[in-house]
Scaffold this motif. Structure first.
Motif, PDB file in Angstrom:
ATOM      1  N   ALA A  38     -41.012 -28.237 -18.952  1.00 59.38           N
ATOM      2  CA  ALA A  38     -39.850 -28.568 -18.377  1.00 59.38           C
ATOM      3  C   ALA A  38     -38.921 -27.263 -18.396  1.00 59.38           C
ATOM      4  O   ALA A  38     -39.163 -26.381 -18.876  1.00 59.38           O
ATOM      5  N   TYR A  39     -37.984 -27.414 -17.259  1.00 58.04           N
ATOM      6  CA  TYR A  39     -36.896 -26.198 -17.299  1.00 58.04           C
ATOM      7  C   TYR A  39     -35.603 -26.628 -16.770  1.00 58.04           C
ATOM      8  O   TYR A  39     -35.611 -27.640 -16.001  1.00 58.04           O
ATOM      9  N   SER A  40     -34.803 -25.777 -16.879  1.00 54.85           N
ATOM     10  CA  SER A  40     -33.202 -26.073 -16.587  1.00 54.85           C
ATOM     11  C   SER A  40     -32.587 -25.029 -16.446  1.00 54.85           C
ATOM     12  O   SER A  40     -33.120 -23.839 -17.004  1.00 54.85           O
ATOM     13  N   VAL A  46     -41.005 -31.710 -15.387  1.00 57.47           N
ATOM     14  CA  VAL A  46     -39.758 -31.924 -14.909  1.00 57.47           C
ATOM     15  C   VAL A  46     -38.473 -30.655 -14.824  1.00 57.47           C
ATOM     16  O   VAL A  46     -38.483 -29.997 -15.486  1.00 57.47           O
ATOM     17  N   PHE A  47     -37.754 -30.760 -13.765  1.00 57.40           N
ATOM     18  CA  PHE A  47     -36.568 -29.952 -13.862  1.00 57.40           C
ATOM     19  C   PHE A  47     -35.066 -30.991 -14.149  1.00 57.40           C
ATOM     20  O   PHE A  47     -35.275 -31.892 -13.684  1.00 57.40           O
ATOM     21  N   GLN A  48     -34.517 -30.489 -15.082  1.00 57.31           N
ATOM     22  CA  GLN A  48     -33.467 -31.122 -15.837  1.00 57.31           C
ATOM     23  C   GLN A  48     -32.082 -30.652 -15.195  1.00 57.31           C
ATOM     24  O   GLN A  48     -31.988 -29.589 -15.763  1.00 57.31           O
ATOM     25  N   GLY A  49     -31.560 -31.214 -14.517  1.00 56.03           N
ATOM     26  CA  GLY A  49     -30.237 -30.552 -13.958  1.00 56.03           C
ATOM     27  C   GLY A  49     -29.159 -31.514 -13.857  1.00 56.03           C
ATOM     28  O   GLY A  49     -29.236 -32.744 -14.259  1.00 56.03           O
ATOM     29  N   SER A  50     -27.990 -31.163 -13.395  1.00 58.05           N
ATOM     30  CA  SER A  50     -26.813 -31.928 -13.447  1.00 58.05           C
ATOM     31  C   SER A  50     -26.804 -33.124 -12.411  1.00 58.05           C
ATOM     32  O   SER A  50     -26.224 -34.236 -12.734  1.00 58.05           O
ATOM     33  N   GLY A  96     -29.519 -35.091 -12.199  1.00 57.81           N
ATOM     34  CA  GLY A  96     -30.558 -35.799 -12.742  1.00 57.81           C
ATOM     35  C   GLY A  96     -31.910 -35.018 -12.978  1.00 57.81           C
ATOM     36  O   GLY A  96     -31.763 -33.781 -13.038  1.00 57.81           O
ATOM     37  N   THR A  97     -32.807 -35.865 -13.232  1.00 59.16           N
ATOM     38  CA  THR A  97     -34.301 -35.127 -13.573  1.00 59.16           C
ATOM     39  C   THR A  97     -35.117 -35.100 -12.247  1.00 59.16           C
ATOM     40  O   THR A  97     -35.440 -36.451 -11.674  1.00 59.16           O
ATOM     41  N   SER A 137     -38.907 -34.803 -10.662  1.00 58.10           N
ATOM     42  CA  SER A 137     -40.330 -34.631 -11.182  1.00 58.10           C
ATOM     43  C   SER A 137     -41.290 -33.738 -10.371  1.00 58.10           C
ATOM     44  O   SER A 137     -40.699 -33.024  -9.536  1.00 58.10           O
ATOM     45  N   ARG A 169     -27.904 -26.641  -9.974  1.00 61.89           N
ATOM     46  CA  ARG A 169     -29.028 -26.135  -9.244  1.00 61.89           C
ATOM     47  C   ARG A 169     -28.636 -25.855  -7.866  1.00 61.89           C
ATOM     48  O   ARG A 169     -27.557 -26.085  -7.485  1.00 61.89           O
TER      49      ARG A 169
END
Length: 137
Positions: free
Chosen positions: A129-131, A61-65, A67-68, A70, A137
């Motif tokens: 996961a990365y952010s 997952v990418f976790q950003g401002s 949301g997430t 897939s 983003r």
């Protein structure tokens, strides 16, 4: 004789340099997790979507401002990015390990230039996961 003095000075400089830790903060090239992160970012710079996806776990997952995202959404995001920005350039800076995650300084040039720290969480030598440190983003 000039040469023995020059040799002694050079030997002393090498010795002193070896007494100080290296200022490079990148993990050793033998670190499998660091290699995967570099593979992912270098594939990004080459616009190699398949190469990027191989570096991710199936449930990545990418976790950003906003949301997430897939893994399928990550793929779609980068497909769109590559299409919109054919001249995209990526520069990878230093990598550091902080509390078990790998942080990479990355500079991306599209229509604008932006730099951020990307934070990668790993599992089984793949990106789980990365952010972005900025949360954007």
């Amino acid at each position: 004789m000039k040469h023995p003095v020059e040799f002694l000075a050079l030997s002393m400089a090498v010795f002193l340099a070896s007494c100080h830790p290296s200022p490079v903060s990148q993990p050793f090239p033998s670190d499998a997790n660091a290699k995967i992160v570099l593979d992912f970012l270098n594939a990004y710079g080459r616009r190699d979507l398949e190469g990027m996806m191989r570096c991710l776990t199936e449930d990545a997952v990418f976790q950003g401002s906003g949301g997430t995202l897939s893994k399928p959404q990550i793929r779609a995001f980068f497909q769109t990015t590559f299409r919109k920005h054919p001249d995209l350039r990526v520069e990878v800076g230093t990598l550091t390990v902080v509390q078990g995650s790998i942080q990479a300084r990355v500079k991306v040039q599209t229509d604008a230039i932006w730099s951020d720290t990307w934070i990668f969480e790993m599992r089984d030598h793949k990106i789980r996961a990365y952010s972005l440190a900025s949360g954007k983003r």
